[in-house]
Design a protein around this motif. Structure first.
Motif, PDB file in Angstrom:
ATOM      1  N   GLY A  18       2.655 -16.275 -18.081  1.00  0.00           N
ATOM      2  CA  GLY A  18       1.477 -15.603 -17.523  1.00  0.00           C
ATOM      3  C   GLY A  18       1.575 -15.440 -16.017  1.00  0.00           C
ATOM      4  N   GLY A  19       2.027 -16.491 -15.343  1.00  0.00           N
ATOM      5  CA  GLY A  19       2.187 -16.426 -13.891  1.00  0.00           C
ATOM      6  C   GLY A  19       3.224 -15.408 -13.476  1.00  0.00           C
ATOM      7  N   TYR A  20       4.305 -15.308 -14.253  1.00  0.00           N
ATOM      8  CA  TYR A  20       5.338 -14.312 -13.965  1.00  0.00           C
ATOM      9  C   TYR A  20       4.755 -12.908 -14.076  1.00  0.00           C
ATOM     10  N   ALA A  21       3.968 -12.673 -15.122  1.00  0.00           N
ATOM     11  CA  ALA A  21       3.391 -11.341 -15.318  1.00  0.00           C
ATOM     12  C   ALA A  21       2.478 -10.965 -14.153  1.00  0.00           C
ATOM     13  N   VAL A  22       1.639 -11.898 -13.741  1.00  0.00           N
ATOM     14  CA  VAL A  22       0.728 -11.628 -12.622  1.00  0.00           C
ATOM     15  C   VAL A  22       1.516 -11.457 -11.323  1.00  0.00           C
ATOM     16  N   GLY A  23       2.444 -12.379 -11.054  1.00  0.00           N
ATOM     17  CA  GLY A  23       3.248 -12.306  -9.835  1.00  0.00           C
ATOM     18  C   GLY A  23       4.104 -11.057  -9.782  1.00  0.00           C
ATOM     19  N   ASN A  24       4.648 -10.659 -10.917  1.00  0.00           N
ATOM     20  CA  ASN A  24       5.463  -9.446 -10.978  1.00  0.00           C
ATOM     21  C   ASN A  24       4.625  -8.222 -10.640  1.00  0.00           C
ATOM     22  N   GLU A  25       3.427  -8.158 -11.185  1.00  0.00           N
ATOM     23  CA  GLU A  25       2.542  -7.025 -10.900  1.00  0.00           C
ATOM     24  C   GLU A  25       2.169  -7.000  -9.417  1.00  0.00           C
ATOM     25  N   MET A  26       1.901  -8.173  -8.848  1.00  0.00           N
ATOM     26  CA  MET A  26       1.569  -8.241  -7.422  1.00  0.00           C
ATOM     27  C   MET A  26       2.753  -7.795  -6.564  1.00  0.00           C
ATOM     28  N   GLN A  27       3.946  -8.213  -6.941  1.00  0.00           N
ATOM     29  CA  GLN A  27       5.129  -7.835  -6.171  1.00  0.00           C
ATOM     30  C   GLN A  27       5.403  -6.338  -6.294  1.00  0.00           C
ATOM     31  N   ASN A  28       5.262  -5.797  -7.492  1.00  0.00           N
ATOM     32  CA  ASN A  28       5.465  -4.357  -7.674  1.00  0.00           C
ATOM     33  C   ASN A  28       4.451  -3.559  -6.851  1.00  0.00           C
ATOM     34  N   GLN A  29       3.213  -4.039  -6.804  1.00  0.00           N
ATOM     35  CA  GLN A  29       2.183  -3.365  -6.017  1.00  0.00           C
ATOM     36  C   GLN A  29       2.528  -3.434  -4.531  1.00  0.00           C
ATOM     37  N   GLN A  30       3.045  -4.570  -4.076  1.00  0.00           N
ATOM     38  CA  GLN A  30       3.425  -4.720  -2.674  1.00  0.00           C
ATOM     39  C   GLN A  30       4.564  -3.766  -2.311  1.00  0.00           C
ATOM     40  N   GLN A  53       5.254  -0.939  -3.749  1.00  0.00           N
ATOM     41  CA  GLN A  53       4.687   0.408  -3.729  1.00  0.00           C
ATOM     42  C   GLN A  53       3.894   0.642  -2.441  1.00  0.00           C
ATOM     43  N   ASN A  54       3.118  -0.350  -2.018  1.00  0.00           N
ATOM     44  CA  ASN A  54       2.361  -0.225  -0.768  1.00  0.00           C
ATOM     45  C   ASN A  54       3.297  -0.079   0.427  1.00  0.00           C
ATOM     46  N   ASP A  55       4.389  -0.839   0.440  1.00  0.00           N
ATOM     47  CA  ASP A  55       5.362  -0.744   1.528  1.00  0.00           C
ATOM     48  C   ASP A  55       5.993   0.651   1.583  1.00  0.00           C
ATOM     49  N   GLN A  56       6.323   1.202   0.425  1.00  0.00           N
ATOM     50  CA  GLN A  56       6.910   2.535   0.376  1.00  0.00           C
ATOM     51  C   GLN A  56       5.919   3.584   0.871  1.00  0.00           C
ATOM     52  N   THR A  57       4.668   3.454   0.459  1.00  0.00           N
ATOM     53  CA  THR A  57       3.640   4.392   0.900  1.00  0.00           C
ATOM     54  C   THR A  57       3.452   4.306   2.406  1.00  0.00           C
ATOM     55  N   GLN A  58       3.411   3.087   2.936  1.00  0.00           N
ATOM     56  CA  GLN A  58       3.253   2.899   4.376  1.00  0.00           C
ATOM     57  C   GLN A  58       4.427   3.510   5.140  1.00  0.00           C
ATOM     58  N   SER A  59       5.623   3.359   4.613  1.00  0.00           N
ATOM     59  CA  SER A  59       6.807   3.932   5.243  1.00  0.00           C
ATOM     60  C   SER A  59       6.723   5.457   5.267  1.00  0.00           C
ATOM     61  N   GLN A  60       6.281   6.041   4.177  1.00  0.00           N
ATOM     62  CA  GLN A  60       6.129   7.494   4.121  1.00  0.00           C
ATOM     63  C   GLN A  60       5.073   7.976   5.108  1.00  0.00           C
ATOM     64  N   ILE A  61       3.981   7.227   5.223  1.00  0.00           N
ATOM     65  CA  ILE A  61       2.922   7.600   6.164  1.00  0.00           C
ATOM     66  C   ILE A  61       3.455   7.568   7.590  1.00  0.00           C
ATOM     67  N   GLN A  62       4.193   6.530   7.935  1.00  0.00           N
ATOM     68  CA  GLN A  62       4.748   6.432   9.277  1.00  0.00           C
ATOM     69  C   GLN A  62       5.732   7.562   9.563  1.00  0.00           C
ATOM     70  N   GLN A  63       6.542   7.910   8.577  1.00  0.00           N
ATOM     71  CA  GLN A  63       7.490   9.010   8.748  1.00  0.00           C
ATOM     72  C   GLN A  63       6.738  10.327   8.970  1.00  0.00           C
ATOM     73  N   GLN A  64       5.698  10.559   8.192  1.00  0.00           N
ATOM     74  CA  GLN A  64       4.927  11.789   8.341  1.00  0.00           C
ATOM     75  C   GLN A  64       4.210  11.826   9.682  1.00  0.00           C
ATOM     76  N   GLN A  65       3.708  10.679  10.149  1.00  0.00           N
ATOM     77  CA  GLN A  65       3.062  10.647  11.458  1.00  0.00           C
ATOM     78  C   GLN A  65       4.056  10.973  12.568  1.00  0.00           C
ATOM     79  N   SER A  66       5.281  10.493  12.431  1.00  0.00           N
ATOM     80  CA  SER A  66       6.313  10.818  13.423  1.00  0.00           C
ATOM     81  C   SER A  66       6.615  12.305  13.418  1.00  0.00           C
TER      82      SER A  66
END
Length: 115
Positions: free
Chosen positions: A69-81, A83-96
């Motif tokens: 159960g902990g793996y499933a929750v932790g895996n989902e949290m890591q996958n979300q992180q 995805q958030n990092d990738q989105t943030q990187s794209q936003i920074q690139q577009q702002q540049s």
């Protein structure tokens, strides 16, 4: 009964510390979720197992279920992180790119005004 409960909890803690100490890097969300789930599951399983006379078996079963159960929750949290990092990187690139285009527009306007 209390002695076996303490021994089981100590074993679960030792395993968690051993697994956590295997890597010099900080723990990922997935690893923290797995370890936390295993500890909570082992503790809960030991308490339930003690009530029926088998704390070690309860801890082992609870630890396994908690780890899954902990793996499933932790895996989902890591996958979300990730995805958030990738989105943030794209936003920074577009702002540049937007900033570079603004400079180009300003340069063109100043050239147009000097003509």
């Amino acid at each position: 009964m209390l002695k076996s409960l303490i021994a089981t909890a100590g074993m679960a803690l030792a395993v968690a510390l051993f697994l956590g100490g295997c890597d010099g890097q900080p723990l990922t969300d997935r690893e923290m979720g797995t370890g936390g789930g295993a500890l909570v599951g082992a503790g809960t399983g030991a308490i339930i197992g003690a009530a029926v006379g088998h704390p070690a078996a309860g801890a082992a079963i609870g630890g396994g279920i908690g780890a899954v159960g902990g793996y499933a929750v932790g895996n989902e949290m890591q996958n979300q992180q990730v995805q958030n990092d990738q989105t943030q990187s794209q936003i920074q690139q577009q702002q540049s790119e937007i900033e570079a285009q603004r400079r180009q527009i300003d340069d063109l306007r100043s050239q147009q005004n000097t003509e």
